[in-house]
Design a protein around this motif. Structure first.
Motif, mmCIF file in Angstrom:
data_model
loop_
_atom_site.group_PDB
_atom_site.id
_atom_site.type_symbol
_atom_site.label_atom_id
_atom_site.label_comp_id
_atom_site.label_asym_id
_atom_site.label_seq_id
_atom_site.Cartn_x
_atom_site.Cartn_y
_atom_site.Cartn_z
ATOM 1 N N SER A 1 0.821 -1.151 -0.092
ATOM 2 C CA SER A 1 0.123 0.160 -0.112
ATOM 3 C C SER A 1 0.928 1.726 -0.058
ATOM 4 N N ASP A 2 2.262 1.551 0.736
ATOM 5 C CA ASP A 2 3.115 2.528 0.801
ATOM 6 C C ASP A 2 3.868 2.506 -0.950
ATOM 7 N N ILE A 3 3.532 1.688 -1.333
ATOM 8 C CA ILE A 3 4.288 1.684 -2.916
ATOM 9 C C ILE A 3 2.718 2.440 -3.661
ATOM 10 N N GLN A 4 1.655 1.322 -3.745
ATOM 11 C CA GLN A 4 1.005 2.246 -4.456
ATOM 12 C C GLN A 4 0.195 3.449 -4.011
ATOM 13 N N ARG A 5 0.246 4.566 -2.854
ATOM 14 C CA ARG A 5 0.497 5.942 -2.301
ATOM 15 C C ARG A 5 1.216 6.259 -3.513
ATOM 16 N N LEU A 6 2.308 6.122 -2.920
ATOM 17 C CA LEU A 6 3.607 6.772 -4.014
ATOM 18 C C LEU A 6 3.780 7.037 -5.339
ATOM 19 N N ARG A 7 3.127 6.411 -6.210
ATOM 20 C CA ARG A 7 2.938 5.598 -7.504
ATOM 21 C C ARG A 7 1.527 7.174 -7.392
ATOM 22 N N THR A 8 1.022 7.198 -6.962
ATOM 23 C CA THR A 8 -0.063 8.452 -7.322
ATOM 24 C C THR A 8 0.453 9.676 -7.533
ATOM 25 N N LEU A 9 1.865 9.709 -7.125
ATOM 26 C CA LEU A 9 3.159 11.376 -7.965
ATOM 27 C C LEU A 9 3.179 11.495 -9.224
ATOM 28 N N ARG B 1 3.480 17.192 -9.165
ATOM 29 C CA ARG B 1 4.505 18.175 -8.707
ATOM 30 C C ARG B 1 4.021 17.803 -7.301
ATOM 31 N N PHE B 2 5.371 17.241 -6.491
ATOM 32 C CA PHE B 2 5.979 16.943 -5.274
ATOM 33 C C PHE B 2 7.035 18.166 -4.403
ATOM 34 N N TYR B 3 6.516 19.047 -3.818
ATOM 35 C CA TYR B 3 7.682 20.005 -3.796
ATOM 36 C C TYR B 3 7.114 20.926 -1.984
ATOM 37 N N ALA B 4 8.339 21.881 -1.531
ATOM 38 C CA ALA B 4 8.278 22.316 -0.236
ATOM 39 C C ALA B 4 7.892 23.565 -0.048
ATOM 40 N N GLU B 5 7.094 24.034 0.565
ATOM 41 C CA GLU B 5 6.896 25.393 0.443
ATOM 42 C C GLU B 5 7.786 26.066 2.213
ATOM 43 N N LEU B 6 7.783 26.781 1.660
ATOM 44 C CA LEU B 6 8.691 27.888 3.465
ATOM 45 C C LEU B 6 6.803 28.350 3.628
ATOM 46 N N CYS B 7 6.939 27.448 5.118
ATOM 47 C CA CYS B 7 6.119 28.403 6.409
ATOM 48 C C CYS B 7 5.495 29.771 6.169
ATOM 49 N N GLU B 8 7.117 30.230 7.181
ATOM 50 C CA GLU B 8 7.782 31.551 7.562
ATOM 51 C C GLU B 8 9.086 32.038 7.144
ATOM 52 N N GLU B 9 9.183 33.012 6.674
ATOM 53 C CA GLU B 9 10.402 33.267 6.980
ATOM 54 C C GLU B 9 11.288 34.191 8.476
ATOM 55 N N ASP B 10 12.042 32.754 8.947
ATOM 56 C CA ASP B 10 12.164 32.616 9.977
ATOM 57 C C ASP B 10 14.037 31.940 9.293
#
Length: 132
Positions: free
Chosen positions: A101-109, A113-122
């Motif tokens: 199930s982990d591999i199946q969920r991974l394949r939903t990528l 697009r998968f990326y990091a978004e900065l929450c706060e500039e600190d």
């Protein structure tokens, strides 16, 4: 990271890999004798995104890769060093898990697009992972 696609290496045609479903194989873990499920993906890094600065196929940055590992409960089982060394844009990675199930969920990528978004500039640089 963007343009996730399925990647099927030649090694998946060998006797050590059993096809389970499209893009998913059962094999022995490279770290112990347990059986695991694996899949390989290709993708492009986005050097303009937080955590992917200086990213390339030869330099997969920690933040988005760790985000994938944490989000989908998988680990890296092959780095495809020769492919990544030869590529200018496309990155290749194999991921594994003892749970299908982990591999199946991974394949939903795939296709996303998968990326990091900065929450706060600190100084802590807290971020959240985004899938779109």
């Amino acid at each position: 990271m963007k343009n996730f696609r399925n990647y099927t290496p030649e090694k998946y045609k060998s006797a050590g890999f059993q096809a389970i479903e499209a893009g998913v194989y059962k094999t022995k873990s490279p770290y112990d004798d347990k059986e695991i499920y694996v899949t390989s993906l290709s993708f492009e890094m986005e050097p303009e995104c937080f955590g992917e600065e200086d990213a390339s196929p030869r330099n997969l940055t920690q933040i988005p890769i760790e985000g994938i590992l944490d989000e989908f409960s998988v680990y890296v089982t092959d780095f495809y060093d020769a492919l990544n060394e030869a590529s200018e844009v496309i990155c290749y990675q194999e991921f594994g898990s003892s749970h299908l199930s982990d591999i199946q969920r991974l394949r939903t990528l795939i296709g996303k697009r998968f990326y990091a978004e900065l929450c706060e500039e600190d100084e802590d640089e807290e971020y959240t992972m985004v899938m779109e």
